[in-house]
Design a protein around this motif. Structure first.
Motif, PDB file in Angstrom:
ATOM      1  N   LEU A   1       0.903  -1.205  -0.054  1.00  0.00           N
ATOM      2  CA  LEU A   1       0.139  -0.068  -0.171  1.00  0.00           C
ATOM      3  C   LEU A   1       0.769   1.236  -0.045  1.00  0.00           C
ATOM      4  O   LEU A   1       0.537   2.216  -0.639  1.00  0.00           O
ATOM      5  N   ARG A   2       2.018   1.052   0.635  1.00  0.00           N
ATOM      6  CA  ARG A   2       2.933   2.482   0.765  1.00  0.00           C
ATOM      7  C   ARG A   2       3.617   2.745  -0.635  1.00  0.00           C
ATOM      8  O   ARG A   2       4.060   3.793  -0.718  1.00  0.00           O
ATOM      9  N   SER A   3       3.549   1.648  -1.200  1.00  0.00           N
ATOM     10  CA  SER A   3       4.327   1.769  -2.725  1.00  0.00           C
ATOM     11  C   SER A   3       3.547   2.444  -3.750  1.00  0.00           C
ATOM     12  O   SER A   3       3.781   2.542  -4.867  1.00  0.00           O
ATOM     13  N   ASP A   4       2.382   2.399  -3.420  1.00  0.00           N
ATOM     14  CA  ASP A   4       1.175   2.666  -4.401  1.00  0.00           C
ATOM     15  C   ASP A   4       1.248   4.453  -4.246  1.00  0.00           C
ATOM     16  O   ASP A   4       0.921   5.036  -3.458  1.00  0.00           O
ATOM     17  N   PRO A   5       1.459   5.076  -5.428  1.00  0.00           N
ATOM     18  CA  PRO A   5       1.734   6.618  -5.595  1.00  0.00           C
ATOM     19  C   PRO A   5       0.443   7.002  -5.191  1.00  0.00           C
ATOM     20  O   PRO A   5       0.289   8.211  -4.706  1.00  0.00           O
ATOM     21  N   THR A   6      -0.673   6.615  -5.487  1.00  0.00           N
ATOM     22  CA  THR A   6      -2.217   7.126  -5.440  1.00  0.00           C
ATOM     23  C   THR A   6      -2.332   7.561  -3.877  1.00  0.00           C
ATOM     24  O   THR A   6      -3.168   8.370  -3.545  1.00  0.00           O
ATOM     25  N   LEU A   7      -1.780   6.431  -3.061  1.00  0.00           N
ATOM     26  CA  LEU A   7      -1.687   6.622  -1.512  1.00  0.00           C
ATOM     27  C   LEU A   7      -0.707   7.769  -1.089  1.00  0.00           C
ATOM     28  O   LEU A   7      -0.878   8.519  -0.334  1.00  0.00           O
ATOM     29  N   ARG A   8       0.457   7.205  -1.530  1.00  0.00           N
ATOM     30  CA  ARG A   8       1.790   8.056  -0.975  1.00  0.00           C
ATOM     31  C   ARG A   8       1.686   9.701  -1.467  1.00  0.00           C
ATOM     32  O   ARG A   8       2.158  10.312  -0.420  1.00  0.00           O
ATOM     33  N   PHE A   9       1.043  10.158  -2.480  1.00  0.00           N
ATOM     34  CA  PHE A   9       1.207  11.493  -2.817  1.00  0.00           C
ATOM     35  C   PHE A   9      -0.253  12.256  -2.693  1.00  0.00           C
ATOM     36  O   PHE A   9      -0.423  13.247  -3.240  1.00  0.00           O
ATOM     37  N   SER A  10      -0.932  11.666  -1.872  1.00  0.00           N
ATOM     38  CA  SER A  10      -2.362  12.242  -1.426  1.00  0.00           C
ATOM     39  C   SER A  10      -2.117  12.330  -0.001  1.00  0.00           C
ATOM     40  O   SER A  10      -1.900  11.547   0.766  1.00  0.00           O
ATOM     41  N   GLU A  11      -2.830  13.623   0.509  1.00  0.00           N
ATOM     42  CA  GLU A  11      -2.901  13.904   2.043  1.00  0.00           C
ATOM     43  C   GLU A  11      -3.803  12.735   2.675  1.00  0.00           C
ATOM     44  O   GLU A  11      -3.289  12.187   3.769  1.00  0.00           O
ATOM     45  N   THR A  12      -5.012  12.369   2.014  1.00  0.00           N
ATOM     46  CA  THR A  12      -5.806  11.174   2.659  1.00  0.00           C
ATOM     47  C   THR A  12      -4.987   9.831   2.702  1.00  0.00           C
ATOM     48  O   THR A  12      -5.048   9.321   3.528  1.00  0.00           O
ATOM     49  N   GLY A  13      -4.459   9.715   1.553  1.00  0.00           N
ATOM     50  CA  GLY A  13      -3.581   8.419   1.432  1.00  0.00           C
ATOM     51  C   GLY A  13      -2.478   8.356   2.523  1.00  0.00           C
ATOM     52  O   GLY A  13      -2.219   7.316   3.182  1.00  0.00           O
ATOM     53  N   ARG A  14      -1.631   9.333   2.587  1.00  0.00           N
ATOM     54  CA  ARG A  14      -0.685   9.209   3.696  1.00  0.00           C
ATOM     55  C   ARG A  14      -1.223   9.337   5.068  1.00  0.00           C
ATOM     56  O   ARG A  14      -0.765   8.531   5.973  1.00  0.00           O
TER      57      ARG A  14
END
Length: 291
Positions: A220-233
């Motif tokens: 999950l941490r390697s997914d850019p859609t999560l890493r580069f969004s505030e809610t994802g982080r």
């Protein structure tokens, strides 16, 4: 249950018996009195406090006896204090005769909490015909000095701070899962049945996160859609707690200051409910939409 009355039945003059402190806030039911007065034969014995001849249980029967002109009435004597007589009156009117209303039972429970504060919620609930949860709510509303222990239905004294005792039992079971329930109960100061309940809840919670779960978090941490969004982080930071082992949780719990444990426990429960709601939102996106 305390205050049982199983002594011999005797008869006394109706004129000698005095009215008691009824748990019925609205007084006696006249229609019920008339129904009893029409009963053929002797009425069941009433319970009378020996010291002052006040009725503990049976005011409807006493009034019915007077209504039909009886000179004598069957009684059983109770020896005890006023507060104990009231407990017996409540329990008697819950288990037989004309039932007490819910308002009467709550009012009675409130009085019993004040006079018998050392009784457990479950014990008072049994007397008043309520749930233990209802009694607990009534107790919280009273400005009382809570005793350190309470008397249960089984006659045993147990500590009031059951949450703290359960926390200790949980920590013991996490570090020594094969320990007998009796030994867990002895160390934590709880009953074996409570220890069994703690073990069952631990089992229902499931095992500690497996390597596969940890690997999923890494993915999950390697997914850019999560890493580069505030809610994802924010989500990834929350999921980091998923890697905490039961032993680590036990160590964390053991180091929470005693005066903060109830507060932290409530916050943990709130967090658990928030995660449950979040999971339901993910699984049922059509029924739970953000406003």
């Amino acid at each position: 249950m305390p205050f049982d009355v199983d002594g011999p039945v005797t008869t006394v003059a109706v004129s000698e018996v005095r009215g008691g402190h009824s748990p019925r806030q609205g007084g006696e039911n006249l229609e019920h009195v008339r129904t009893l007065a029409e009963t053929i034969g002797e009425l069941p014995p009433i319970i009378v406090r020996r010291d002052d001849m006040r009725v503990v249980d049976g005011m409807h029967r006493l009034r019915a006896a007077r209504l039909r002109g009886d000179e004598r009435i069957a009684v059983r004597y109770f020896d005890g204090a006023d507060d104990d007589a009231f407990v017996l009156a409540v329990r008697s009117n819950v288990t037989h005769g004309l039932p007490l209303s819910l308002a009467d039972r709550k009012a009675a429970a409130t009085r019993i909490i004040a006079s018998h504060a050392h009784w457990s919620d479950r014990m008072i609930a049994t007397v008043a015909g309520l749930s233990a949860a209802t009694v607990a709510r009534l107790r919280r509303a009273l400005p009382e000095s809570a005793p350190e222990v309470r008397l249960g239905n089984d006659g045993k004294l147990r500590p009031v701070n059951s949450l703290e005792r359960r926390r200790v039992a949980r920590a013991i079971l996490m570090t020594e899962p094969d320990l007998s329930l009796r030994e867990v109960a002895r160390r934590a100061g709880i009953s074996p049945e409570t220890a069994r309940s703690v073990r069952r809840k631990l089992a229902e919670a499931g095992p500690a996160p497996s390597p596969d779960s940890a690997a999923l978090v890494v993915r999950l941490r390697s997914d850019p859609t999560l890493r580069f969004s505030e809610t994802g982080r924010a989500l990834l930071r929350l999921l980091e707690a998923r890697s905490v082992t039961p032993q680590q949780w036990a160590a964390i719990a053991a180091n929470v200051p005693p005066h903060w444990r109830d507060t932290v426990a409530r916050l943990a429960i709130e967090c658990a409910e928030a995660w449950r709601t979040f999971a339901e939102t993910l699984l049922n996106p059509t029924t739970t939409k953000a406003g």
